[in-house]
Design a protein around this motif. Structure first.
Motif, PDB file in Angstrom:
ATOM      1  N   VAL A 108       0.847  -1.038  -0.163  1.00 47.19           N
ATOM      2  CA  VAL A 108      -0.093  -0.060  -0.094  1.00 47.19           C
ATOM      3  C   VAL A 108       0.693   1.183   0.189  1.00 47.19           C
ATOM      4  CG1 VAL A 108      -1.600   1.383   1.217  1.00 47.19           C
ATOM      5  CG2 VAL A 108      -2.060  -1.157   1.141  1.00 47.19           C
ATOM      6  N   GLN A 109       0.757   1.997  -1.052  1.00 45.77           N
ATOM      7  CA  GLN A 109       1.430   3.099  -1.060  1.00 45.77           C
ATOM      8  C   GLN A 109       1.091   4.632  -0.568  1.00 45.77           C
ATOM      9  OE1 GLN A 109       3.362   3.581  -4.998  1.00 45.77           O
ATOM     10  NE2 GLN A 109       2.390   1.860  -5.661  1.00 45.77           N
ATOM     11  N   VAL A 110      -0.278   4.480  -0.651  1.00 48.27           N
ATOM     12  CA  VAL A 110      -0.994   5.774   0.186  1.00 48.27           C
ATOM     13  C   VAL A 110      -1.911   5.217   1.099  1.00 48.27           C
ATOM     14  CG1 VAL A 110      -2.619   7.757  -0.555  1.00 48.27           C
ATOM     15  CG2 VAL A 110      -1.038   7.213  -2.062  1.00 48.27           C
ATOM     16  N   LYS A 111      -1.865   5.930   2.334  1.00 52.72           N
ATOM     17  CA  LYS A 111      -2.685   5.591   3.551  1.00 52.72           C
ATOM     18  C   LYS A 111      -3.417   6.857   3.608  1.00 52.72           C
ATOM     19  CE  LYS A 111       0.694   2.380   5.783  1.00 52.72           C
ATOM     20  NZ  LYS A 111       1.564   2.296   6.651  1.00 52.72           N
ATOM     21  N   THR A 112      -4.729   6.754   3.533  1.00 52.43           N
ATOM     22  CA  THR A 112      -5.616   8.029   3.704  1.00 52.43           C
ATOM     23  C   THR A 112      -5.575   8.826   5.020  1.00 52.43           C
ATOM     24  OG1 THR A 112      -7.246   7.048   2.236  1.00 52.43           O
ATOM     25  CG2 THR A 112      -8.063   8.857   3.399  1.00 52.43           C
ATOM     26  N   GLU A 113      -5.252   8.239   6.304  1.00 53.28           N
ATOM     27  CA  GLU A 113      -5.018   8.823   7.257  1.00 53.28           C
ATOM     28  C   GLU A 113      -4.003   9.909   7.327  1.00 53.28           C
ATOM     29  OE1 GLU A 113      -6.759   9.548   9.955  1.00 53.28           O
ATOM     30  OE2 GLU A 113      -8.338   7.960   9.798  1.00 53.28           O
ATOM     31  N   GLN A 114      -2.884   9.171   6.577  1.00 55.18           N
ATOM     32  CA  GLN A 114      -1.530  10.067   6.566  1.00 55.18           C
ATOM     33  C   GLN A 114      -1.989  11.312   5.456  1.00 55.18           C
ATOM     34  OE1 GLN A 114       1.259   9.877   8.144  1.00 55.18           O
ATOM     35  NE2 GLN A 114       1.804  11.610   7.176  1.00 55.18           N
ATOM     36  N   VAL A 115      -2.594  10.974   4.529  1.00 56.89           N
ATOM     37  CA  VAL A 115      -2.766  12.204   3.432  1.00 56.89           C
ATOM     38  C   VAL A 115      -3.776  13.181   4.235  1.00 56.89           C
ATOM     39  CG1 VAL A 115      -4.195  12.973   1.567  1.00 56.89           C
ATOM     40  CG2 VAL A 115      -2.953  10.574   1.463  1.00 56.89           C
ATOM     41  N   ILE A 116      -4.558  12.713   5.100  1.00 55.79           N
ATOM     42  CA  ILE A 116      -5.456  13.609   5.989  1.00 55.79           C
ATOM     43  C   ILE A 116      -4.553  14.585   6.964  1.00 55.79           C
ATOM     44  CG2 ILE A 116      -6.989  13.911   7.697  1.00 55.79           C
ATOM     45  CD1 ILE A 116      -8.706  11.637   6.732  1.00 55.79           C
ATOM     46  N   ALA A 117      -3.498  13.716   7.345  1.00 59.30           N
ATOM     47  CA  ALA A 117      -2.598  14.474   8.518  1.00 59.30           C
ATOM     48  C   ALA A 117      -1.552  15.354   7.531  1.00 59.30           C
ATOM     49  CB  ALA A 117      -1.796  13.433   8.953  1.00 59.30           C
ATOM     50  N   ASP A 118      -1.284  15.072   6.266  1.00 54.84           N
ATOM     51  CA  ASP A 118      -0.571  15.940   5.787  1.00 54.84           C
ATOM     52  C   ASP A 118      -1.321  17.237   5.406  1.00 54.84           C
ATOM     53  OD1 ASP A 118       1.724  14.379   5.735  1.00 54.84           O
ATOM     54  OD2 ASP A 118       1.173  13.391   3.967  1.00 54.84           O
ATOM     55  N   VAL A 119      -2.593  17.042   4.950  1.00 49.82           N
ATOM     56  CA  VAL A 119      -3.472  18.158   4.415  1.00 49.82           C
ATOM     57  C   VAL A 119      -3.547  19.016   5.779  1.00 49.82           C
ATOM     58  CG1 VAL A 119      -5.922  18.943   3.908  1.00 49.82           C
ATOM     59  CG2 VAL A 119      -4.472  17.152   2.660  1.00 49.82           C
ATOM     60  N   ALA A 120      -4.027  18.302   6.954  1.00 50.29           N
ATOM     61  CA  ALA A 120      -4.172  19.364   8.084  1.00 50.29           C
ATOM     62  C   ALA A 120      -2.897  19.937   8.346  1.00 50.29           C
ATOM     63  CB  ALA A 120      -4.559  18.422   9.256  1.00 50.29           C
ATOM     64  N   ALA A 121      -1.674  19.402   8.069  1.00 49.55           N
ATOM     65  CA  ALA A 121      -0.422  20.123   8.531  1.00 49.55           C
ATOM     66  C   ALA A 121      -0.285  21.438   7.472  1.00 49.55           C
ATOM     67  CB  ALA A 121       0.669  19.313   8.496  1.00 49.55           C
ATOM     68  N   ALA A 122      -0.620  21.276   6.411  1.00 54.33           N
ATOM     69  CA  ALA A 122      -0.713  22.495   5.270  1.00 54.33           C
ATOM     70  C   ALA A 122      -1.496  23.420   5.718  1.00 54.33           C
ATOM     71  CB  ALA A 122      -0.685  21.662   4.055  1.00 54.33           C
ATOM     72  N   LEU A 123      -2.744  22.990   6.094  1.00 56.54           N
ATOM     73  CA  LEU A 123      -3.631  23.968   6.174  1.00 56.54           C
ATOM     74  C   LEU A 123      -3.603  24.920   7.397  1.00 56.54           C
ATOM     75  CD1 LEU A 123      -7.014  22.045   4.826  1.00 56.54           C
ATOM     76  CD2 LEU A 123      -5.953  24.322   3.868  1.00 56.54           C
ATOM     77  N   THR A 124      -3.122  23.981   8.441  1.00 55.04           N
ATOM     78  CA  THR A 124      -2.775  24.645   9.878  1.00 55.04           C
ATOM     79  C   THR A 124      -1.832  25.753   9.686  1.00 55.04           C
ATOM     80  OG1 THR A 124      -3.313  22.476  10.982  1.00 55.04           O
ATOM     81  CG2 THR A 124      -1.807  24.370  12.150  1.00 55.04           C
ATOM     82  N   ARG A 125      -0.928  25.682   8.896  1.00 54.15           N
ATOM     83  CA  ARG A 125      -0.016  26.806   8.702  1.00 54.15           C
ATOM     84  C   ARG A 125      -0.410  27.872   8.105  1.00 54.15           C
ATOM     85  NH1 ARG A 125       3.942  30.143   9.605  1.00 54.15           N
ATOM     86  NH2 ARG A 125       5.326  30.929   7.938  1.00 54.15           N
ATOM     87  N   LEU A 126      -1.516  27.513   6.996  1.00 53.46           N
ATOM     88  CA  LEU A 126      -2.195  28.531   6.332  1.00 53.46           C
ATOM     89  C   LEU A 126      -3.048  29.345   7.227  1.00 53.46           C
ATOM     90  CD1 LEU A 126      -3.111  30.313   3.689  1.00 53.46           C
ATOM     91  CD2 LEU A 126      -4.638  28.503   3.361  1.00 53.46           C
ATOM     92  N   PHE A 127      -4.030  28.546   8.128  1.00 49.75           N
ATOM     93  CA  PHE A 127      -4.964  29.150   9.112  1.00 49.75           C
ATOM     94  C   PHE A 127      -4.107  30.070   9.913  1.00 49.75           C
ATOM     95  CE2 PHE A 127      -9.186  26.618   8.906  1.00 49.75           C
ATOM     96  CZ  PHE A 127      -9.064  26.409   7.590  1.00 49.75           C
ATOM     97  N   ASP A 128      -2.960  29.629  10.386  1.00 46.03           N
ATOM     98  CA  ASP A 128      -2.183  30.301  11.658  1.00 46.03           C
ATOM     99  C   ASP A 128      -1.640  31.652  11.101  1.00 46.03           C
ATOM    100  OD1 ASP A 128      -2.916  28.480  13.200  1.00 46.03           O
ATOM    101  OD2 ASP A 128      -0.854  27.503  13.326  1.00 46.03           O
ATOM    102  N   VAL A 129      -1.007  31.780   9.744  1.00 49.40           N
ATOM    103  CA  VAL A 129      -0.667  32.842   8.903  1.00 49.40           C
ATOM    104  C   VAL A 129      -1.782  33.873   8.850  1.00 49.40           C
ATOM    105  CG1 VAL A 129       0.471  33.749   7.142  1.00 49.40           C
ATOM    106  CG2 VAL A 129       1.444  31.628   8.204  1.00 49.40           C
TER     107      VAL A 129
END
Length: 245
Positions: free
Chosen positions: A61-82
């Motif tokens: 399995v190359q992509v784990k959806t939970e990890q994708v969700i975590a990556d999206v949350a991390a990227a959006l968290t930075r945008l939300f904070d800025v």
């Protein structure tokens, strides 16, 4: 402790938005690719020892959806904070608009300074297109008419009057030979005064100078307001811990 200014946050905001948009877009397309989410493990055993032996097969399995969700949350968290840091600071970042040493507008929020800048660009265009008086004329302001006027100019009005010119006097044998012509005769006078609702060029230049001076003052005030110290806001983590917990 590093002190961050509002103009520094504004400088990085665009880049953060762009990188976040790419990250979310990539994540969206990644989770649409079913093969990347699929894996298997398969082994083969013949019925007896004499049977053909086949190697095991596996796909990771190359992509784990939970990890994708975590990556999206991390990227959006930075945008939300800025963005939160910018907006929280915008709510308190203010500066005076000062023209010729006089405070024209005290304590202007940076968001309103941006509004003023855009409006003054349009005003500059408007003033620069104002009609001006014909420089070939001499104008004085008429208080009664509340317009500009020229000095009266007097001109004549003429009328063509027929005249007879005797080429030869009449005789016993021949009538007189007469040539008819017209002559311009002054019959009256026109007195012309020109009025105009336009402005003297010097007045338009004065107005333009005022607009430009205010534009400079607003830009200076915006720079001063953007130098306000920011207090980092961290709202993204709470948002995404709730959404994706």
């Amino acid at each position: 402790m590093t002190v961050t200014k509002l103009n520094q946050i504004l400088a990085v905001e665009k880049g953060v938005k762009a990188s976040t948009q790419r990250a979310v877009s990539d994540a969206y397309h990644t989770v649409q690719k079913a093969p990347l989410l699929s894996g298997l493990s398969r082994t083969y055993q013949p019925i007896d020892d004499e049977g053909e032996q086949l190697p095991p097969e596996s796909t990771r399995v190359q992509v784990k959806t939970e990890q994708v969700i975590a990556d999206v949350a991390a990227a959006l968290t930075r945008l939300f904070d800025v963005t939160a840091t910018k907006d929280w600071t915008n709510a308190v970042a203010k500066a005076d608009v000062v023209v010729d040493g006089r405070t024209l507008i005290p304590g202007v929020p940076v968001t309103y300074l941006l509004f003023l800048e855009k409006q003054l660009v349009d005003l500059h265009t408007f003033v620069s297109k104002l009609p001006t008086l014909d420089s070939a004329e001499t104008w004085t302001f008429d208080d009664n008419a509340e317009t500009w006027r020229t000095e009266p100019v007097k001109t004549t009005r003429t009328k063509k009057v027929p005249r007879n010119h005797v080429l030869a006097e009449a005789t016993d044998k021949h009538p007189a030979q007469v040539q008819v012509f017209t002559e311009d005769i002054v019959v009256g006078y026109w007195t012309k005064t020109t009025f105009s609702g336009a402005l003297p060029a010097r007045r338009v230049n004065e107005l333009l100078a005022r607009v430009q001076k205010l534009q400079d003052a607003v830009k200076y005030a915006r720079e001063e307001a953007n130098a306000a110290t920011v207090e980092d806001q961290e709202v993204g983590d709470a948002v995404f811990r709730y959404l994706f917990a």
